[in-house]
Design a protein around this motif. Structure first.
Motif, PDB file in Angstrom:
ATOM      1  N   ARG A 146       0.829  -1.211   0.000  1.00  0.00           N
ATOM      2  CA  ARG A 146       0.000   0.000   0.000  1.00  0.00           C
ATOM      3  C   ARG A 146       0.858   1.254   0.000  1.00  0.00           C
ATOM      4  O   ARG A 146       0.548   2.237  -0.674  1.00  0.00           O
ATOM      5  CB  ARG A 146      -0.871   0.042   1.261  1.00  0.00           C
ATOM      6  CG  ARG A 146      -2.111  -0.751   1.167  1.00  0.00           C
ATOM      7  CD  ARG A 146      -2.815  -0.680   2.525  1.00  0.00           C
ATOM      8  NE  ARG A 146      -3.329  -1.977   2.844  1.00  0.00           N
ATOM      9  CZ  ARG A 146      -4.479  -2.437   2.372  1.00  0.00           C
ATOM     10  NH1 ARG A 146      -5.215  -1.700   1.598  1.00  0.00           N
ATOM     11  NH2 ARG A 146      -4.886  -3.643   2.691  1.00  0.00           N
ATOM     12  N   VAL A 147       1.949   1.219   0.784  1.00  0.00           N
ATOM     13  CA  VAL A 147       2.844   2.385   0.832  1.00  0.00           C
ATOM     14  C   VAL A 147       3.469   2.591  -0.550  1.00  0.00           C
ATOM     15  O   VAL A 147       3.560   3.718  -1.055  1.00  0.00           O
ATOM     16  CB  VAL A 147       3.940   2.198   1.906  1.00  0.00           C
ATOM     17  CG1 VAL A 147       4.985   3.313   1.827  1.00  0.00           C
ATOM     18  CG2 VAL A 147       3.321   2.157   3.295  1.00  0.00           C
ATOM     19  N   ALA A 148       3.860   1.489  -1.193  1.00  0.00           N
ATOM     20  CA  ALA A 148       4.477   1.593  -2.524  1.00  0.00           C
ATOM     21  C   ALA A 148       3.479   2.181  -3.530  1.00  0.00           C
ATOM     22  O   ALA A 148       3.841   3.009  -4.374  1.00  0.00           O
ATOM     23  CB  ALA A 148       4.957   0.220  -2.989  1.00  0.00           C
ATOM     24  N   LEU A 162       3.107  -1.179 -13.256  1.00  0.00           N
ATOM     25  CA  LEU A 162       3.097  -2.181 -12.186  1.00  0.00           C
ATOM     26  C   LEU A 162       3.826  -3.424 -12.682  1.00  0.00           C
ATOM     27  O   LEU A 162       3.413  -4.026 -13.681  1.00  0.00           O
ATOM     28  CB  LEU A 162       1.656  -2.576 -11.830  1.00  0.00           C
ATOM     29  CG  LEU A 162       0.679  -1.474 -11.444  1.00  0.00           C
ATOM     30  CD1 LEU A 162      -0.718  -2.067 -11.243  1.00  0.00           C
ATOM     31  CD2 LEU A 162       1.131  -0.799 -10.151  1.00  0.00           C
ATOM     32  N   ASP A 163       4.898  -3.798 -11.997  1.00  0.00           N
ATOM     33  CA  ASP A 163       5.663  -4.976 -12.399  1.00  0.00           C
ATOM     34  C   ASP A 163       5.423  -6.102 -11.397  1.00  0.00           C
ATOM     35  O   ASP A 163       5.996  -6.095 -10.318  1.00  0.00           O
ATOM     36  CB  ASP A 163       7.165  -4.619 -12.456  1.00  0.00           C
ATOM     37  CG  ASP A 163       7.987  -5.749 -13.047  1.00  0.00           C
ATOM     38  OD1 ASP A 163       7.393  -6.737 -13.520  1.00  0.00           O
ATOM     39  OD2 ASP A 163       9.221  -5.645 -13.031  1.00  0.00           O
ATOM     40  N   GLU A 164       4.556  -7.030 -11.759  1.00  0.00           N
ATOM     41  CA  GLU A 164       4.207  -8.154 -10.866  1.00  0.00           C
ATOM     42  C   GLU A 164       3.964  -7.645  -9.450  1.00  0.00           C
ATOM     43  O   GLU A 164       4.601  -8.113  -8.497  1.00  0.00           O
ATOM     44  CB  GLU A 164       5.356  -9.179 -10.827  1.00  0.00           C
ATOM     45  CG  GLU A 164       5.726  -9.748 -12.161  1.00  0.00           C
ATOM     46  CD  GLU A 164       4.940 -10.991 -12.518  1.00  0.00           C
ATOM     47  OE1 GLU A 164       3.993 -11.340 -11.801  1.00  0.00           O
ATOM     48  OE2 GLU A 164       5.273 -11.590 -13.554  1.00  0.00           O
ATOM     49  N   PRO A 165       3.031  -6.705  -9.254  1.00  0.00           N
ATOM     50  CA  PRO A 165       2.948  -5.997  -7.973  1.00  0.00           C
ATOM     51  C   PRO A 165       2.501  -6.866  -6.807  1.00  0.00           C
ATOM     52  O   PRO A 165       2.710  -6.504  -5.658  1.00  0.00           O
ATOM     53  CB  PRO A 165       1.925  -4.898  -8.243  1.00  0.00           C
ATOM     54  CG  PRO A 165       1.070  -5.445  -9.336  1.00  0.00           C
ATOM     55  CD  PRO A 165       1.974  -6.283 -10.188  1.00  0.00           C
ATOM     56  N   LEU A 166       1.882  -8.016  -7.080  1.00  0.00           N
ATOM     57  CA  LEU A 166       1.317  -8.789  -5.975  1.00  0.00           C
ATOM     58  C   LEU A 166       2.000 -10.124  -5.761  1.00  0.00           C
ATOM     59  O   LEU A 166       1.611 -10.889  -4.900  1.00  0.00           O
ATOM     60  CB  LEU A 166      -0.184  -9.019  -6.236  1.00  0.00           C
ATOM     61  CG  LEU A 166      -1.008  -7.751  -6.473  1.00  0.00           C
ATOM     62  CD1 LEU A 166      -2.454  -8.102  -6.760  1.00  0.00           C
ATOM     63  CD2 LEU A 166      -0.932  -6.833  -5.257  1.00  0.00           C
ATOM     64  N   CYS A 167       3.036 -10.397  -6.554  1.00  0.00           N
ATOM     65  CA  CYS A 167       3.541 -11.771  -6.528  1.00  0.00           C
ATOM     66  C   CYS A 167       4.253 -12.130  -5.225  1.00  0.00           C
ATOM     67  O   CYS A 167       4.442 -13.297  -4.949  1.00  0.00           O
ATOM     68  CB  CYS A 167       4.392 -12.075  -7.757  1.00  0.00           C
ATOM     69  SG  CYS A 167       5.991 -11.354  -7.696  1.00  0.00           S
ATOM     70  N   THR A 179      -8.439  -6.649  -6.185  1.00  0.00           N
ATOM     71  CA  THR A 179      -9.752  -6.014  -6.276  1.00  0.00           C
ATOM     72  C   THR A 179      -9.636  -4.562  -5.831  1.00  0.00           C
ATOM     73  O   THR A 179     -10.167  -3.651  -6.468  1.00  0.00           O
ATOM     74  CB  THR A 179     -10.759  -6.762  -5.370  1.00  0.00           C
ATOM     75  OG1 THR A 179     -10.614  -8.141  -5.629  1.00  0.00           O
ATOM     76  CG2 THR A 179     -12.175  -6.336  -5.626  1.00  0.00           C
ATOM     77  N   GLU A 180      -8.913  -4.358  -4.714  1.00  0.00           N
ATOM     78  CA  GLU A 180      -8.750  -2.993  -4.196  1.00  0.00           C
ATOM     79  C   GLU A 180      -8.031  -2.095  -5.190  1.00  0.00           C
ATOM     80  O   GLU A 180      -8.413  -0.953  -5.398  1.00  0.00           O
ATOM     81  CB  GLU A 180      -7.908  -3.048  -2.915  1.00  0.00           C
ATOM     82  CG  GLU A 180      -8.743  -2.943  -1.674  1.00  0.00           C
ATOM     83  CD  GLU A 180      -7.873  -2.989  -0.441  1.00  0.00           C
ATOM     84  OE1 GLU A 180      -6.912  -2.216  -0.358  1.00  0.00           O
ATOM     85  OE2 GLU A 180      -8.158  -3.838   0.421  1.00  0.00           O
ATOM     86  N   MET A 181      -6.960  -2.639  -5.789  1.00  0.00           N
ATOM     87  CA  MET A 181      -6.192  -1.829  -6.744  1.00  0.00           C
ATOM     88  C   MET A 181      -7.047  -1.466  -7.950  1.00  0.00           C
ATOM     89  O   MET A 181      -7.019  -0.335  -8.425  1.00  0.00           O
ATOM     90  CB  MET A 181      -4.948  -2.590  -7.216  1.00  0.00           C
ATOM     91  CG  MET A 181      -3.853  -2.608  -6.185  1.00  0.00           C
ATOM     92  SD  MET A 181      -2.220  -2.795  -6.898  1.00  0.00           S
ATOM     93  CE  MET A 181      -2.349  -4.216  -7.839  1.00  0.00           C
ATOM     94  N   ALA A 182      -7.812  -2.438  -8.448  1.00  0.00           N
ATOM     95  CA  ALA A 182      -8.653  -2.166  -9.623  1.00  0.00           C
ATOM     96  C   ALA A 182      -9.658  -1.064  -9.287  1.00  0.00           C
ATOM     97  O   ALA A 182      -9.836  -0.111 -10.049  1.00  0.00           O
ATOM     98  CB  ALA A 182      -9.374  -3.437 -10.051  1.00  0.00           C
ATOM     99  N   GLN A 183     -10.267  -1.155  -8.095  1.00  0.00           N
ATOM    100  CA  GLN A 183     -11.252  -0.138  -7.665  1.00  0.00           C
ATOM    101  C   GLN A 183     -10.600   1.230  -7.581  1.00  0.00           C
ATOM    102  O   GLN A 183     -11.118   2.225  -8.068  1.00  0.00           O
ATOM    103  CB  GLN A 183     -11.746  -0.500  -6.265  1.00  0.00           C
ATOM    104  CG  GLN A 183     -13.087  -1.169  -6.263  1.00  0.00           C
ATOM    105  CD  GLN A 183     -13.487  -1.511  -4.833  1.00  0.00           C
ATOM    106  OE1 GLN A 183     -12.650  -1.581  -3.931  1.00  0.00           O
ATOM    107  NE2 GLN A 183     -14.759  -1.738  -4.647  1.00  0.00           N
TER     108      GLN A 183
END
Ligand code: ATP
Length: 357
Positions: A146-148, A162-167, A179-183
């Protein structure tokens, strides 16, 4: 809608290896583009060219109609008004969350009250209240992410990369965060160029999906079209149609649907004609969850015998074998015994037929 990012015939080599073979793509204002593809297909290379980290060898990249990359030209990253979120978050470990977020604004020498306003805005958007005085090592993976994202948004960039932001997050958090990021990005109308190897992340976030394969784009479309009508065998496999039968031949392919033969069985499927088409190399692709088991022969069915059923919680994954000795999987509500014989129906609009060299 305005085109923010334009990629024209971009080529890149590493030594003798041609990594990008002429990529063309435009990203509109407020659009989220997700780039998918197998490992090594050139996704990160393309992202790094857009970011101004790597030079290109051919073609050009423009942001707001202004060329930022071309052979012999490379506008530095900090002058592109883009921000990046990396897979390892890349927060400065010696800075508290507040200073990590404000860093870009301090570099831009924004007035103090403007900085405070922007900080408050992203803190509330990303629910960072109470975390600003923590160092990255004192934050969980999700909080660091979230900070990033806050750091990437606070400078109001034209494009967020965004480079593989959730991996690096666990599966549950990944589902929540995508879901949060898309929203968030949709509500802010942020233009996003997102690279991932996870199709469900791309489906959850993207307005359009770009599927790359060996340095080229195989398909670029809205997620539902890519899913329902994968243009190439590789795209189909990547988007869940893991079952592949190769001992097949095409009988006729005059329209949208074509007739194929597997042994003595005739089946109808959606046909995808490709440039390198050969009739000797018909391949059928379909998804385990779209097959149904039946005892009797019927419409678009293929005779099989059961090899093994494994319980997956709620359903069984049943491995079956065709009369030609190829196996594939289907999902079924009940256990089926090894050696049991029956038929698997594959709906014709979900049986994808490819003839690729
Ligand atoms: N600096 C480099 N020097 C030489 N070869 C490189 C360099 N960077 C990448 N490559 C090669 O370029 C190809 C594409 O790499 P890239 O990182 O763009 O793929 P990717 O699609 O992002 O893969 P992944 O999903 O595994 O991250 C790979 O074969 C890789 O080995």
């Amino acid at each position: 809608m305005e085109t923010i990012l334009e990629i024209k015939d971009v080529k890149k080599r590493f030594g003798a290896k041609e990594i990008l073979k002429g990529i063309n793509l435009s990203v509109m204002e407020g659009e989220i583009i997700s780039v998918l593809g197998p490992s090594g297909c050139g996704k990160s290379t393309l992202l790094n060219i857009i970011a101004g980290i790597l030079p290109l060898d051919g073609g050009e990249v423009s942001i707001h109609q202004s060329i930022v990359s071309a052979p012999g030209k490379m506008v530095p990253t900090e002058k592109r008004n883009i921000n990046m979120v990396f897979q390892d978050f890349a927060l400065w470990p010696h800075m508290k969350a507040r200073d990590n977020i404000l860093y870009g604004l301090k570099v831009k020498k924004l007035p103090k009250n403007e900085m405070e306003n922007r900080l408050n805005e992203v803190v509330s958007l990303l629910h960072l209240e109470g975390l600003l005085d923590q160092f990255p090592s004192e934050l969980s993976g999700g909080q660091q992410q979230r900070v990033a994202i806050a750091r990437a948004l606070v400078t109001k960039p034209d494009i967020v990369l965004l480079d593989e932001p959730l991996c690096n997050l666990d599966i549950q958090l990944r589902i929540e965060m995508r879901t949060e990021m898309a929203q968030l990005f949709h509500s802010l109308r942020t233009t996003v160029f997102h690279v991932t190897h996870d199709p469900s992340e791309a489906f959850a976030m993207a307005d359009r999906i770009v599927v790359m394969n060996r340095g080229k784009i195989d398909q670029m479309d809205v997620p539902s079209v890519c899913y329902m009508e994968p243009k190439t065998c590789m795209v189909a496999g990547l988007l869940g149609a893991g079952n592949c039968l190769k001992k097949a031949s095409t009988i006729s392919d005059s329209g949208r649907f074509c007739k194929v033969k597997v042994g003595e069985t005739e089946l109808m499927g959606l046909g995808f004609v490709t440039e390198n088409r050969t009739d000797q190399n018909t391949q059928l692709r379909f998804r385990p969850e779209e097959c149904t088991w039946q005892r009797e022969n019927g419409d678009n069915t293929i005779p099989v015998s059961v090899v093994m059923s494994t319980f997956e919680g709620g359903v069984y994954r049943v491995k079956v074998e065709t009369e030609q000795g190829e196996d594939f999987c289907m999902l079924h509500s009940q256990f089926l015994a090894d050696g049991e014989k029956g038929y698997v129906r594959i709906p014709e609009e979900r049986l994808y037929v490819y003839s690729e060299a």
